[in-house]
Motif scaffolding. Sequence first.
Motif, PDB file in Angstrom:
ATOM      1  N   VAL A 147       0.574  -1.179  -0.217  1.00 39.59           N
ATOM      2  CA  VAL A 147      -0.178  -0.081  -0.143  1.00 39.59           C
ATOM      3  C   VAL A 147       0.706   1.458   0.263  1.00 39.59           C
ATOM      4  O   VAL A 147       0.318   2.086  -1.078  1.00 39.59           O
ATOM      5  CB  VAL A 147      -0.957  -0.150   1.612  1.00 39.59           C
ATOM      6  CG1 VAL A 147      -1.178   0.963   1.213  1.00 39.59           C
ATOM      7  CG2 VAL A 147      -2.081  -1.227   0.697  1.00 39.59           C
ATOM      8  N   GLN A 148       1.743   1.273   0.650  1.00 44.21           N
ATOM      9  CA  GLN A 148       2.546   2.204   0.778  1.00 44.21           C
ATOM     10  C   GLN A 148       3.823   2.386  -0.545  1.00 44.21           C
ATOM     11  O   GLN A 148       3.688   3.976  -0.802  1.00 44.21           O
ATOM     12  CB  GLN A 148       4.048   2.300   2.004  1.00 44.21           C
ATOM     13  CG  GLN A 148       3.438   2.181   3.185  1.00 44.21           C
ATOM     14  CD  GLN A 148       4.951   2.100   4.376  1.00 44.21           C
ATOM     15  OE1 GLN A 148       5.990   1.108   4.008  1.00 44.21           O
ATOM     16  NE2 GLN A 148       4.669   2.988   5.169  1.00 44.21           N
ATOM     17  N   GLU A 149       3.930   1.150  -1.272  1.00 48.12           N
ATOM     18  CA  GLU A 149       4.541   1.397  -3.090  1.00 48.12           C
ATOM     19  C   GLU A 149       3.131   2.394  -3.647  1.00 48.12           C
ATOM     20  O   GLU A 149       3.619   3.075  -4.327  1.00 48.12           O
ATOM     21  CB  GLU A 149       4.953   0.239  -3.330  1.00 48.12           C
ATOM     22  CG  GLU A 149       5.997  -0.135  -3.307  1.00 48.12           C
ATOM     23  CD  GLU A 149       7.133   0.567  -3.739  1.00 48.12           C
ATOM     24  OE1 GLU A 149       8.134   0.413  -2.960  1.00 48.12           O
ATOM     25  OE2 GLU A 149       7.044   0.786  -4.759  1.00 48.12           O
ATOM     26  N   LEU A 150       2.639   1.835  -3.354  1.00 46.30           N
ATOM     27  CA  LEU A 150       1.023   2.015  -3.976  1.00 46.30           C
ATOM     28  C   LEU A 150       0.751   3.750  -3.563  1.00 46.30           C
ATOM     29  O   LEU A 150       0.198   4.695  -4.867  1.00 46.30           O
ATOM     30  CB  LEU A 150      -0.134   1.846  -4.212  1.00 46.30           C
ATOM     31  CG  LEU A 150      -0.341  -0.156  -4.761  1.00 46.30           C
ATOM     32  CD1 LEU A 150      -1.534  -0.697  -4.236  1.00 46.30           C
ATOM     33  CD2 LEU A 150      -0.418   0.410  -6.430  1.00 46.30           C
ATOM     34  N   PHE A 151       0.999   3.771  -2.831  1.00 42.61           N
ATOM     35  CA  PHE A 151       0.518   5.631  -2.502  1.00 42.61           C
ATOM     36  C   PHE A 151       1.745   6.509  -2.561  1.00 42.61           C
ATOM     37  O   PHE A 151       1.110   7.432  -3.250  1.00 42.61           O
ATOM     38  CB  PHE A 151       0.165   5.880  -1.007  1.00 42.61           C
ATOM     39  CG  PHE A 151       0.131   7.181  -0.086  1.00 42.61           C
ATOM     40  CD1 PHE A 151       0.671   7.722   0.423  1.00 42.61           C
ATOM     41  CD2 PHE A 151      -0.739   7.582  -0.521  1.00 42.61           C
ATOM     42  CE1 PHE A 151       0.844   9.471   1.128  1.00 42.61           C
ATOM     43  CE2 PHE A 151      -1.362   7.961   0.248  1.00 42.61           C
ATOM     44  CZ  PHE A 151      -0.580   9.581   0.506  1.00 42.61           C
ATOM     45  N   ASN A 152       3.175   6.035  -2.746  1.00 46.31           N
ATOM     46  CA  ASN A 152       3.875   6.913  -3.292  1.00 46.31           C
ATOM     47  C   ASN A 152       3.535   7.164  -4.567  1.00 46.31           C
ATOM     48  O   ASN A 152       4.221   8.324  -5.840  1.00 46.31           O
ATOM     49  CB  ASN A 152       5.571   5.568  -2.773  1.00 46.31           C
ATOM     50  CG  ASN A 152       5.751   6.304  -1.874  1.00 46.31           C
ATOM     51  OD1 ASN A 152       5.454   7.341  -1.088  1.00 46.31           O
ATOM     52  ND2 ASN A 152       6.517   5.476  -1.292  1.00 46.31           N
ATOM     53  N   HIS A 153       3.593   6.038  -5.821  1.00 51.06           N
ATOM     54  CA  HIS A 153       3.533   5.722  -6.394  1.00 51.06           C
ATOM     55  C   HIS A 153       2.373   6.754  -7.529  1.00 51.06           C
ATOM     56  O   HIS A 153       2.038   7.729  -8.425  1.00 51.06           O
ATOM     57  CB  HIS A 153       2.794   4.694  -7.954  1.00 51.06           C
ATOM     58  CG  HIS A 153       4.319   4.240  -8.476  1.00 51.06           C
ATOM     59  ND1 HIS A 153       5.104   4.123  -8.450  1.00 51.06           N
ATOM     60  CD2 HIS A 153       4.185   2.395  -7.583  1.00 51.06           C
ATOM     61  CE1 HIS A 153       5.400   2.452  -8.756  1.00 51.06           C
ATOM     62  NE2 HIS A 153       5.293   2.555  -8.246  1.00 51.06           N
ATOM     63  N   ALA A 154       1.139   7.365  -6.531  1.00 51.63           N
ATOM     64  CA  ALA A 154      -0.347   7.483  -6.680  1.00 51.63           C
ATOM     65  C   ALA A 154       0.339   9.493  -6.548  1.00 51.63           C
ATOM     66  O   ALA A 154      -0.366  10.266  -7.435  1.00 51.63           O
ATOM     67  CB  ALA A 154      -1.192   7.374  -6.093  1.00 51.63           C
ATOM     68  N   THR A 155       1.419   9.842  -5.331  1.00 49.17           N
ATOM     69  CA  THR A 155       1.175  10.999  -5.306  1.00 49.17           C
ATOM     70  C   THR A 155       2.580  11.518  -6.322  1.00 49.17           C
ATOM     71  O   THR A 155       2.306  12.712  -6.557  1.00 49.17           O
ATOM     72  CB  THR A 155       1.682  10.743  -3.445  1.00 49.17           C
ATOM     73  OG1 THR A 155       2.959  10.071  -3.270  1.00 49.17           O
ATOM     74  CG2 THR A 155       1.559  10.810  -2.791  1.00 49.17           C
ATOM     75  N   ASP A 156       3.262  11.100  -6.735  1.00 56.14           N
ATOM     76  CA  ASP A 156       4.405  11.059  -7.709  1.00 56.14           C
ATOM     77  C   ASP A 156       3.502  11.500  -9.075  1.00 56.14           C
ATOM     78  O   ASP A 156       3.916  12.431  -8.909  1.00 56.14           O
ATOM     79  CB  ASP A 156       5.465   9.874  -8.420  1.00 56.14           C
ATOM     80  CG  ASP A 156       5.916   9.545  -6.750  1.00 56.14           C
ATOM     81  OD1 ASP A 156       6.707   9.008  -6.947  1.00 56.14           O
ATOM     82  OD2 ASP A 156       6.988  10.659  -5.826  1.00 56.14           O
ATOM     83  N   ASN A 157       2.554  10.891  -9.097  1.00 56.17           N
ATOM     84  CA  ASN A 157       1.665  10.970 -10.287  1.00 56.17           C
ATOM     85  C   ASN A 157       0.891  12.229 -10.035  1.00 56.17           C
ATOM     86  O   ASN A 157       0.810  13.170 -11.239  1.00 56.17           O
ATOM     87  CB  ASN A 157       0.554   9.828 -10.725  1.00 56.17           C
ATOM     88  CG  ASN A 157       1.625   8.333 -11.355  1.00 56.17           C
ATOM     89  OD1 ASN A 157       2.496   8.136 -11.794  1.00 56.17           O
ATOM     90  ND2 ASN A 157       0.741   7.334 -11.394  1.00 56.17           N
ATOM     91  N   CYS A 158       0.186  12.163  -9.425  1.00 58.44           N
ATOM     92  CA  CYS A 158      -0.555  13.997  -8.486  1.00 58.44           C
ATOM     93  C   CYS A 158       0.892  15.434  -8.637  1.00 58.44           C
ATOM     94  O   CYS A 158       0.255  16.011  -9.382  1.00 58.44           O
ATOM     95  CB  CYS A 158      -0.707  13.659  -7.284  1.00 58.44           C
ATOM     96  SG  CYS A 158      -2.688  12.692  -7.218  1.00 58.44           S
ATOM     97  N   LEU A 159       1.919  14.863  -8.026  1.00 56.55           N
ATOM     98  CA  LEU A 159       2.645  15.797  -8.102  1.00 56.55           C
ATOM     99  C   LEU A 159       3.042  15.566 -10.043  1.00 56.55           C
ATOM    100  O   LEU A 159       3.518  17.513 -10.684  1.00 56.55           O
ATOM    101  CB  LEU A 159       3.801  15.420  -7.785  1.00 56.55           C
ATOM    102  CG  LEU A 159       3.825  15.100  -5.762  1.00 56.55           C
ATOM    103  CD1 LEU A 159       5.434  15.119  -5.495  1.00 56.55           C
ATOM    104  CD2 LEU A 159       3.724  17.374  -5.310  1.00 56.55           C
TER     105      LEU A 159
END
Lengths: 171, 161
Positions: free
Chosen positions: B143-155
């Motif tokens: 879940v942390q990996e997914l969250f990191n990916h999602a925030t990177d994409n948002c940024l």
Amino acid sequence: MATGTAASYPPPPPYYRLYSDYLTDPDSAPPPPPPVEGSYPLYGATYTTEAVLPSLEDQGVRQLYPKGPNIDFKKELMSLNRDLQLHILELADVLIERPSQYARRVEDISLILRNMHHLLNSLRPHQARATLIHILESQIQRRKQAVEDIKRRREEAQKLLKESIQILDSQ
Amino acid sequence: MDIISQLQEQVNTIALLAVNTFGTLQRDAPPVRLSTDYPEPAANSNPSNPNPTNGDGNPNPNPNANPSANPSEEANNVAEQPKAMSAALVQAAKKFDALVAALPLSGEEAQLQRIAELQAENEAIGLELQKQLEAADLEMKQVQELFNHATDNCLNLKKPD
């Protein structure tokens, strides 16, 4: 202080020289000695490392309750209690009629009291095992609770992830 | 306090009551009448004693009440004390019996067997707990990996002001 040569403290043991480089290299010093096992002398008396209750015979006290592997503690304690009361009454009678013969009765009373204390002390291992059982049961209870909690949280997390996937897909 | 310590305390209490009983009786017992020729001890010896601790200026506050009150008081005490003390002794013995009856005793083999069972159960539930913990740790990392990916994409999608 100058006259205290006979009473001055002994010098420290000479091992301190082995630890001169301890700060720079902890391995240069010898390891600590292993713990003592069995019996050891201390200040002229011999002690043992085994923790076992010495029997009454070892202490030079006559044992009033029957010996054997299985002792009925409750019955023996109650009969010793009765014996104690009878002996106290006997002491009162002796003090009235033949006061000079108190010593034997007082010895009997103290013998009964020592036997009672010894019986109670020999119940302590049983108490220790009962405490252990209690601790194991509460530990099992706590672990089961923890397993339930973890399962529940994992399911909640899975549910949240599925919902968020659904929301993202529908957008 | 656990029951064995209570029992030990009770044994000590019984011993203490017994020695106090005998000591008090021996101390307070009136002298024995040896022969009928000798008179009873005189009860009027008190007024002749001075009262040095009385600073009121009243040397003999109760000259008549004291000597007559003392022998009867003492007689009462000497009669009631043994009753009270022996009652206390018997009460202590009864309490000891009650405590002994309340002892939760069981055989040694039964205890050892129960300990072995509990240890096996503890082992099993420990393994289960460890399994669950490892699985939960793994899921948390994912879940942390997914969250990191999602925030990177948002940024990355957001245009800087």
